[in-house]
Design an enzyme around this catalytic site. Structure first.
Site, PDB file in Angstrom:
ATOM      1  NE  ARG A   1      -2.120   2.025   3.479  1.00  0.00           N
ATOM      2  CZ  ARG A   1      -2.727   2.499   4.574  1.00  0.00           C
ATOM      3  NH1 ARG A   1      -4.002   2.218   4.795  1.00  0.00           N
ATOM      4  NH2 ARG A   1      -2.072   3.234   5.440  1.00  0.00           N
TER       5      ARG A   1
ATOM      6  CE1 TYR B   1      -5.165   6.151   7.665  1.00  0.00           C
ATOM      7  CE2 TYR B   1      -4.673   5.818   5.346  1.00  0.00           C
ATOM      8  CZ  TYR B   1      -4.978   5.313   6.586  1.00  0.00           C
ATOM      9  OH  TYR B   1      -5.090   3.964   6.758  1.00  0.00           O
TER      10      TYR B   1
ATOM     11  CG  ASP C   1      -7.206   3.732   3.117  1.00  0.00           C
ATOM     12  OD1 ASP C   1      -8.268   4.277   2.748  1.00  0.00           O
ATOM     13  OD2 ASP C   1      -7.078   3.154   4.216  1.00  0.00           O
TER      14      ASP C   1
ATOM     15  CG  HIS D   1      -8.452   7.017   5.893  1.00  0.00           C
ATOM     16  ND1 HIS D   1      -8.657   7.659   7.088  1.00  0.00           N
ATOM     17  CD2 HIS D   1      -8.221   5.726   6.201  1.00  0.00           C
ATOM     18  CE1 HIS D   1      -8.541   6.783   8.081  1.00  0.00           C
ATOM     19  NE2 HIS D   1      -8.274   5.607   7.574  1.00  0.00           N
TER      20      HIS D   1
ATOM     21  CD  GLU E   1      -8.503   0.673   2.646  1.00  0.00           C
ATOM     22  OE1 GLU E   1      -7.373   0.305   2.274  1.00  0.00           O
ATOM     23  OE2 GLU E   1      -8.825   0.754   3.830  1.00  0.00           O
TER      24      GLU E   1
ATOM     25  CD  GLU F   1     -10.633   1.252   7.135  1.00  0.00           C
ATOM     26  OE1 GLU F   1      -9.796   0.713   6.388  1.00  0.00           O
ATOM     27  OE2 GLU F   1     -10.370   2.216   7.856  1.00  0.00           O
TER      28      GLU F   1
ATOM     29  NE  ARG G   1      -9.561  -2.350   3.445  1.00  0.00           N
ATOM     30  CZ  ARG G   1      -8.510  -2.700   4.172  1.00  0.00           C
ATOM     31  NH1 ARG G   1      -8.023  -3.923   4.113  1.00  0.00           N
ATOM     32  NH2 ARG G   1      -7.927  -1.829   4.967  1.00  0.00           N
TER      33      ARG G   1
ATOM     34  CD  GLU H   1      -4.804  -2.904   6.382  1.00  0.00           C
ATOM     35  OE1 GLU H   1      -5.970  -3.166   6.711  1.00  0.00           O
ATOM     36  OE2 GLU H   1      -4.360  -1.744   6.305  1.00  0.00           O
TER      37      GLU H   1
ATOM     38  CD1 TRP I   1      -7.422  12.338   9.974  1.00  0.00           C
ATOM     39  CD2 TRP I   1      -8.028  10.236  10.469  1.00  0.00           C
ATOM     40  NE1 TRP I   1      -6.277  11.630  10.197  1.00  0.00           N
ATOM     41  CE2 TRP I   1      -6.627  10.334  10.497  1.00  0.00           C
ATOM     42  CE3 TRP I   1      -8.634   9.009  10.745  1.00  0.00           C
ATOM     43  CZ2 TRP I   1      -5.812   9.255  10.789  1.00  0.00           C
ATOM     44  CZ3 TRP I   1      -7.844   7.934  11.036  1.00  0.00           C
ATOM     45  CH2 TRP I   1      -6.422   8.065  11.065  1.00  0.00           C
TER      46      TRP I   1
HETATM   47  O1  EZ4 Z   1      -7.380   4.249   9.920  1.00  0.00           O
HETATM   48  O2  EZ4 Z   1      -7.744   1.117  11.613  1.00  0.00           O
HETATM   49  O3  EZ4 Z   1      -6.800   0.692   5.940  1.00  0.00           O
HETATM   50  N1  EZ4 Z   1      -6.573   0.958   7.056  1.00  0.00           N
HETATM   51  C1  EZ4 Z   1      -7.076   1.996   7.742  1.00  0.00           C
HETATM   52  C2  EZ4 Z   1      -6.728   2.046   9.205  1.00  0.00           C
HETATM   53  C3  EZ4 Z   1      -7.698   2.881  10.041  1.00  0.00           C
HETATM   54  C4  EZ4 Z   1      -7.579   2.493  11.484  1.00  0.00           C
HETATM   55  C5  EZ4 Z   1      -8.619   3.222  12.343  1.00  0.00           C
HETATM   56  O4  EZ4 Z   1      -8.626   2.695  13.630  1.00  0.00           O
HETATM   57  O5  EZ4 Z   1      -7.784   2.801   7.187  1.00  0.00           O
HETATM   58  O6  EZ4 Z   1      -5.419   2.496   9.337  1.00  0.00           O
HETATM   59 CO    CO Z   2      -8.459   1.913   5.327  1.00  0.00          CO
END
Ligand code: EZ4
Ligand code: CO
Length: 408
Positions: A147, A159, A216, A218, A242, A268, A289, A345, A408
């Site tokens: 990643r 992030y 990701d 996010h 992702e 996730e 996920r 992961e 975030w």
């Molecule tokens: O930010 O698990 O793909 N992984 C992620 C993680 C999340 C954390 C939050 O607790 O997006 O790193």
């Molecule tokens: Co993620």
């Protein structure tokens, strides 16, 4: 086989973990992960005050019945706190069933469908040279899929970029910040959208076409921004993009899907099979996920993957360090057994965590294997766990240049 005790263990070796330990009348014990990053003690209370009293005297073999009982009798369904608590019970009962049978859990799920689980790690860097070093470092550790997260010119915190490790033994690009208030970070989606394709172009030029690369987003983009990014990344052949949009608006994925062939992964923060229902049926995603810990455990993880199999949707279970070694092992057993495994992961836990949780899983040549010990294959050293009391820890949050709070 009756449940005679259920203890909730809170420990913070490298970060907070909540673990449920169930004991039966014939002396078997099982472990389940109930860690909800940043809201850990809510699950502790849910378990201690509302679930443990219901477990005593129940037949430990009745996993499905116990799951349905805890889910339906609560009336207030779903949600991360409830589902993390149910997950811990479910995993602990699978652990016990494996020990009673003398088999690793994956054998009870149908046996191995492959030799090992391809795992990806998290490379990151503020600049290209730093990122390239991080990718090489992961390749040296054996990772065959990477990643890629990167700094963006003009932004200070991004992030997925490793915070400076204070202990020196925390392999943790995780953003969880310890302290009594969430850290504020900055964000600018337009700057990010301009920069990210240049990074993937550079990574492909340096590392060639074969290395599977993931990214990701996010939850930070609007649907049209996510579509733009997916399209601009197509030449670099991502394994997946992702969480390109916030997960609660699932209709966004229809728009993204119309515009790009970059594979999409999401879920996730999902808690139940129903969160994936239309995304899978409409074939709006390519990878699930979900994490065993936040999704109600092994039982529903297996169910969602069997549903996904009909649509050629594969697994990509969430394995950050805030999923404990117990939760990680649980999803490794599922991943080994199902036919539609995609990727796992894997962020390595810190040295203190590995002393608290003794694990039988292996990571060799980029592949994970849960090991062949009966049950999940993870033990918890209660004395070691007791050395690390809970520490208040919040995830960070974002503000835009004008002060608006952003995902975030
Ligand atoms: O930010 O698990 O793909 N992984 C992620 C993680 C999340 C954390 C939050 O607790 O997006 O790193
Ligand atoms: Co993620």
């Amino acid at each position: 086989m009756e449940i005679v005790a259920a203890d909730v263990i809170v420990t913070s070796p490298n970060r907070n973990f909540v673990t449920l330990k169930i004991t039966t009348d014939d002396g078997l014990t099982g472990l389940g992960d109930a860690t909800l990053n940043g809201r850990e003690l809510a699950v502790v209370s849910y378990l201690r005050d509302h679930v443990v009293p219901l477990l005593i005297g129940r037949d430990a073999h009745r996993i499905e019945d116990t799951w349905q009982f805890l889910y339906r009798s609560a009336y207030w369904r779903r949600g991360p706190v409830t589902m993390a608590a149910i997950a811990a019970v479910d995993m602990a009962l699978w652990d016990i069933k494996g020990k009673a049978a003398g088999m690793p859990v994956y054998q009870l799920l149908g046996g191995a469908s492959r030799n090992g689980l391809m795992a990806y790690g998290h490379a990151s860097g503020k600049s290209l040279p730093e990122l390239f070093d991080s990718i090489r470092d992961h390749q040296e550790q054996g990772y065959r899929s990477i990643r890629v997260q990167t700094g963006v010119p003009g932004l200070t915190a991004i992030y997925g970029i490793a915070a400076q490790s204070t202990s020196g033994e925390r392999y943790d690009h995780e953003p969880a910040q310890r302290g009594g208030y969430p850290t504020e970070e900055d964000w600018d989606t337009r700057a990010y959208l301009r920069h990210v394709p240049t990074v993937f172009e550079a990574v492909r030029n340096e590392f060639g076409p074969e290395l599977p690369l993931l990214h990701d987003g996010h939850h930070r983009m609007t649907p049209i921004q996510a579509a733009t990014l997916g399209k601009s990344l197509e030449p670099y052949d991502l394994f997946w993009l992702e969480d390109c949009t916030p997960a609660e608006n699932q209709e966004a994925l229809r728009l993204v899907r119309q515009h790009t062939t970059t594979p999409l992964a999401i879920g996730e923060i999902f808690n139940t099979v129903w969160d994936f229902q239309s995304l899978i049926k409409e074939q709006l995603i390519d990878y699930v996920r979900a994490a065993s810990t936040h999704f109600g455990g092994i039982t529903p993880l297996r169910k969602v993957m069997d549903y996904a199999a009909q649509y050629q949707v594969k697994s990509g279970f969430h394995g950050p360090t805030d999923v404990s070694p117990v939760g990680l092992a649980a999803q490794m057993h599922v991943g080994l057994a199902i036919h539609n495994f995609g990727i796992q992961e894997y962020m390595k836990h810190g040295a203190h965590t590995n002393r608290v949780f003794q694990q039988s899983f292996t990571f060799e040549d980029g592949y994970l294997h849960p090991g062949d010990r009966p049950g999940l294959g993870v033990d918890l050293d209660v004395d070691e766990a007791g050395k690390y009391p809970y520490e208040v820890a919040y995830l960070p949050y974002n503000r835009l240049a004008d002060g608006t709070v952003h995902d975030w």
